[in-house]
Write a protein that holds these residues in place. Sequence first.
Motif, PDB file in Angstrom:
ATOM      1  N   TYR A 207      27.435  -6.959 -23.569  1.00 43.68           N
ATOM      2  CA  TYR A 207      27.150  -8.361 -23.256  1.00 43.68           C
ATOM      3  C   TYR A 207      28.326  -9.291 -23.570  1.00 43.68           C
ATOM      4  N   ASN A 208      29.093  -8.975 -24.571  1.00 42.95           N
ATOM      5  CA  ASN A 208      30.225  -9.837 -24.932  1.00 42.95           C
ATOM      6  C   ASN A 208      31.279  -9.915 -23.840  1.00 42.95           C
ATOM      7  N   THR A 209      31.345  -8.875 -22.997  1.00 48.75           N
ATOM      8  CA  THR A 209      32.329  -8.896 -21.911  1.00 48.75           C
ATOM      9  C   THR A 209      31.705  -9.315 -20.578  1.00 48.75           C
ATOM     10  N   VAL A 210      30.453  -8.918 -20.328  1.00 45.28           N
ATOM     11  CA  VAL A 210      29.800  -9.256 -19.051  1.00 45.28           C
ATOM     12  C   VAL A 210      29.128 -10.628 -19.123  1.00 45.28           C
ATOM     13  N   GLU A 211      28.488 -10.914 -20.245  1.00 43.44           N
ATOM     14  CA  GLU A 211      27.954 -12.232 -20.622  1.00 43.44           C
ATOM     15  C   GLU A 211      26.646 -12.646 -19.967  1.00 43.44           C
ATOM     16  N   VAL A 212      26.423 -12.373 -18.692  1.00 46.64           N
ATOM     17  CA  VAL A 212      25.226 -12.863 -18.003  1.00 46.64           C
ATOM     18  C   VAL A 212      24.465 -11.681 -17.396  1.00 46.64           C
ATOM     19  N   ARG A 213      23.128 -11.713 -17.523  1.00 47.46           N
ATOM     20  CA  ARG A 213      22.317 -10.562 -17.082  1.00 47.46           C
ATOM     21  C   ARG A 213      22.350 -10.340 -15.574  1.00 47.46           C
ATOM     22  N   ASP A 214      22.592 -11.387 -14.795  1.00 43.21           N
ATOM     23  CA  ASP A 214      22.609 -11.183 -13.346  1.00 43.21           C
ATOM     24  C   ASP A 214      23.896 -10.531 -12.858  1.00 43.21           C
ATOM     25  N   ARG A 215      24.813 -10.198 -13.798  1.00 39.97           N
ATOM     26  CA  ARG A 215      26.024  -9.458 -13.413  1.00 39.97           C
ATOM     27  C   ARG A 215      25.891  -7.968 -13.706  1.00 39.97           C
ATOM     28  N   TYR A 216      24.691  -7.532 -14.066  1.00 36.37           N
ATOM     29  CA  TYR A 216      24.460  -6.118 -14.368  1.00 36.37           C
ATOM     30  C   TYR A 216      23.859  -5.352 -13.195  1.00 36.37           C
ATOM     31  N   PHE A 217      23.628  -6.017 -12.073  1.00 34.72           N
ATOM     32  CA  PHE A 217      22.920  -5.368 -10.972  1.00 34.72           C
ATOM     33  C   PHE A 217      23.702  -4.206 -10.360  1.00 34.72           C
ATOM     34  N   GLY A 218      25.012  -4.185 -10.565  1.00 34.10           N
ATOM     35  CA  GLY A 218      25.816  -3.081 -10.049  1.00 34.10           C
ATOM     36  C   GLY A 218      25.949  -1.925 -11.016  1.00 34.10           C
ATOM     37  N   ALA A 219      25.406  -2.081 -12.226  1.00 34.97           N
ATOM     38  CA  ALA A 219      25.516  -1.026 -13.234  1.00 34.97           C
ATOM     39  C   ALA A 219      24.576   0.135 -12.917  1.00 34.97           C
ATOM     40  N   VAL A 220      25.006   1.340 -13.244  1.00 32.92           N
ATOM     41  CA  VAL A 220      24.181   2.541 -13.014  1.00 32.92           C
ATOM     42  C   VAL A 220      22.868   2.437 -13.777  1.00 32.92           C
ATOM     43  N   THR A 221      22.939   1.922 -15.019  1.00 35.76           N
ATOM     44  CA  THR A 221      21.723   1.813 -15.838  1.00 35.76           C
ATOM     45  C   THR A 221      20.700   0.902 -15.182  1.00 35.76           C
ATOM     46  N   CYS A 222      21.152  -0.201 -14.590  1.00 32.72           N
ATOM     47  CA  CYS A 222      20.252  -1.130 -13.910  1.00 32.72           C
ATOM     48  C   CYS A 222      19.618  -0.468 -12.691  1.00 32.72           C
ATOM     49  N   THR A 223      20.444   0.245 -11.912  1.00 32.93           N
ATOM     50  CA  THR A 223      19.946   0.920 -10.714  1.00 32.93           C
ATOM     51  C   THR A 223      18.897   1.972 -11.070  1.00 32.93           C
ATOM     52  N   VAL A 224      19.202   2.807 -12.052  1.00 33.79           N
ATOM     53  CA  VAL A 224      18.282   3.892 -12.432  1.00 33.79           C
ATOM     54  C   VAL A 224      16.977   3.323 -12.972  1.00 33.79           C
ATOM     55  N   TYR A 225      17.062   2.344 -13.857  1.00 27.00           N
ATOM     56  CA  TYR A 225      15.877   1.706 -14.428  1.00 27.00           C
ATOM     57  C   TYR A 225      15.015   1.097 -13.314  1.00 27.00           C
ATOM     58  N   SER A 226      15.650   0.382 -12.388  1.00 27.48           N
ATOM     59  CA  SER A 226      14.920  -0.260 -11.283  1.00 27.48           C
ATOM     60  C   SER A 226      14.247   0.766 -10.390  1.00 27.48           C
ATOM     61  N   VAL A 227      15.000   1.803 -10.007  1.00 24.93           N
ATOM     62  CA  VAL A 227      14.483   2.809  -9.070  1.00 24.93           C
ATOM     63  C   VAL A 227      13.326   3.585  -9.684  1.00 24.93           C
ATOM     64  N   VAL A 228      13.486   4.027 -10.928  1.00 23.88           N
ATOM     65  CA  VAL A 228      12.437   4.830 -11.571  1.00 23.88           C
ATOM     66  C   VAL A 228      11.163   4.000 -11.759  1.00 23.88           C
ATOM     67  N   LEU A 229      11.319   2.743 -12.185  1.00 23.51           N
ATOM     68  CA  LEU A 229      10.147   1.884 -12.349  1.00 23.51           C
ATOM     69  C   LEU A 229       9.470   1.630 -11.006  1.00 23.51           C
ATOM     70  N   PHE A 230      10.273   1.407  -9.972  1.00 27.29           N
ATOM     71  CA  PHE A 230       9.715   1.155  -8.646  1.00 27.29           C
ATOM     72  C   PHE A 230       8.926   2.369  -8.141  1.00 27.29           C
ATOM     73  N   ILE A 231       9.492   3.556  -8.303  1.00 29.24           N
ATOM     74  CA  ILE A 231       8.796   4.780  -7.874  1.00 29.24           C
ATOM     75  C   ILE A 231       7.529   4.987  -8.696  1.00 29.24           C
ATOM     76  N   PHE A 232       7.607   4.710 -10.001  1.00 31.08           N
ATOM     77  CA  PHE A 232       6.440   4.804 -10.893  1.00 31.08           C
ATOM     78  C   PHE A 232       5.287   3.957 -10.358  1.00 31.08           C
ATOM     79  N   ILE A 233       5.610   2.732  -9.913  1.00 23.87           N
ATOM     80  CA  ILE A 233       4.578   1.838  -9.389  1.00 23.87           C
ATOM     81  C   ILE A 233       4.064   2.331  -8.040  1.00 23.87           C
ATOM     82  N   VAL A 234       4.993   2.704  -7.155  1.00 23.96           N
ATOM     83  CA  VAL A 234       4.612   3.159  -5.815  1.00 23.96           C
ATOM     84  C   VAL A 234       3.692   4.380  -5.888  1.00 23.96           C
ATOM     85  N   GLN A 235       3.960   5.277  -6.831  1.00 26.05           N
ATOM     86  CA  GLN A 235       3.143   6.484  -6.969  1.00 26.05           C
ATOM     87  C   GLN A 235       1.707   6.174  -7.377  1.00 26.05           C
TER      88      GLN A 235
END
Length: 309
Positions: A207-235
């Motif tokens: 966070y000290n280098t990126v600073e704002v949460r809306d700049r994390y959307f390109g991170a692998v962790t954000c993608t994986v968390y989003s995709v897995v949660l989305f599939i969890f709901i869809v299932q």
Amino acid sequence: MIMVLGLHQQFGRHDNCCSTQVIASISGIAIPLFFMVNGYLMTFRKLDYHYVVNKIYRILRFIFFIGILYWLFFHVRKGELSPITMLKNDVLSLIQLGDMSIFWFFGAMMILYALMPIINKMTNTYKGYLPSMLLSLIVIQFIIFILNIKWKFEGDVIQTFRVWNWIYYFLIGAVIKRIHEKIKIRINFVSILILAIVYIWFIRVTYNTVEVRDRYFGAVTCTVYSVVLFIFIVQRIKQNNNIIKNVSNLFLPIYSLHPLYFMVYYHFVDTTFMGELSPIFDFTINTVVLIFICYWLMKVPCMNNIFRI
């Protein structure tokens, strides 16, 4: 909808509680999920520009009516009566400026709607278009996130125009739509919890280098968390789910009213004596109250016309 409330619950808050940051971090994937839902529902359909123009018109109509409410709240009650201020705010909101800056995502949706006929035509015509386009965007997202760490690249780009993010998650939603019945792995809640903890830790470390949460959307962790949660709901979604049908109608009124509600709530209510439990208590109470208010608001006939796009 609930994650948006968690992400924005800091509106009006004045504390340094860790639980405030945890709730905001867990909820940080609200916008990726929003675009994934759109990709899941809108791709593989035949959409023409008549549909696009109608959608954009309904967005602008919605912005106009909500603009009146924000004009009354921020300007008229202070004696600033010029309607030009209201119209200026309406326009600025689409590019993340003014009193209604949270409506930037409608500007992004208008861009996405304009691209929809092309995306759907290519997706329906060429089988390789979707995976190749998504692969290209994965590379772009990786590069942009590195630029965010090094030079805070996205800090100079209004969210409306961060199209690479919105198309990226839109196409992920489209891919999940195509393959979700073939996904044999049953995702459980423990997996979601672990990914949420990893995501919180990742934000805390960087966070000290990126600073704002809306700049994390390109991170692998954000993608994986989003995709897995989305599939969890869809299932777990069943056809004609009444809860989703009823609650989804509340998204726009809750999104529109929650900044004003938070300002009023935190002006009159102070729960800081509860320490780390304060943000959790406020988030829970505010979510329940907003859902209750908007549920009854949508019972008023004319409200359905305003809050539907």
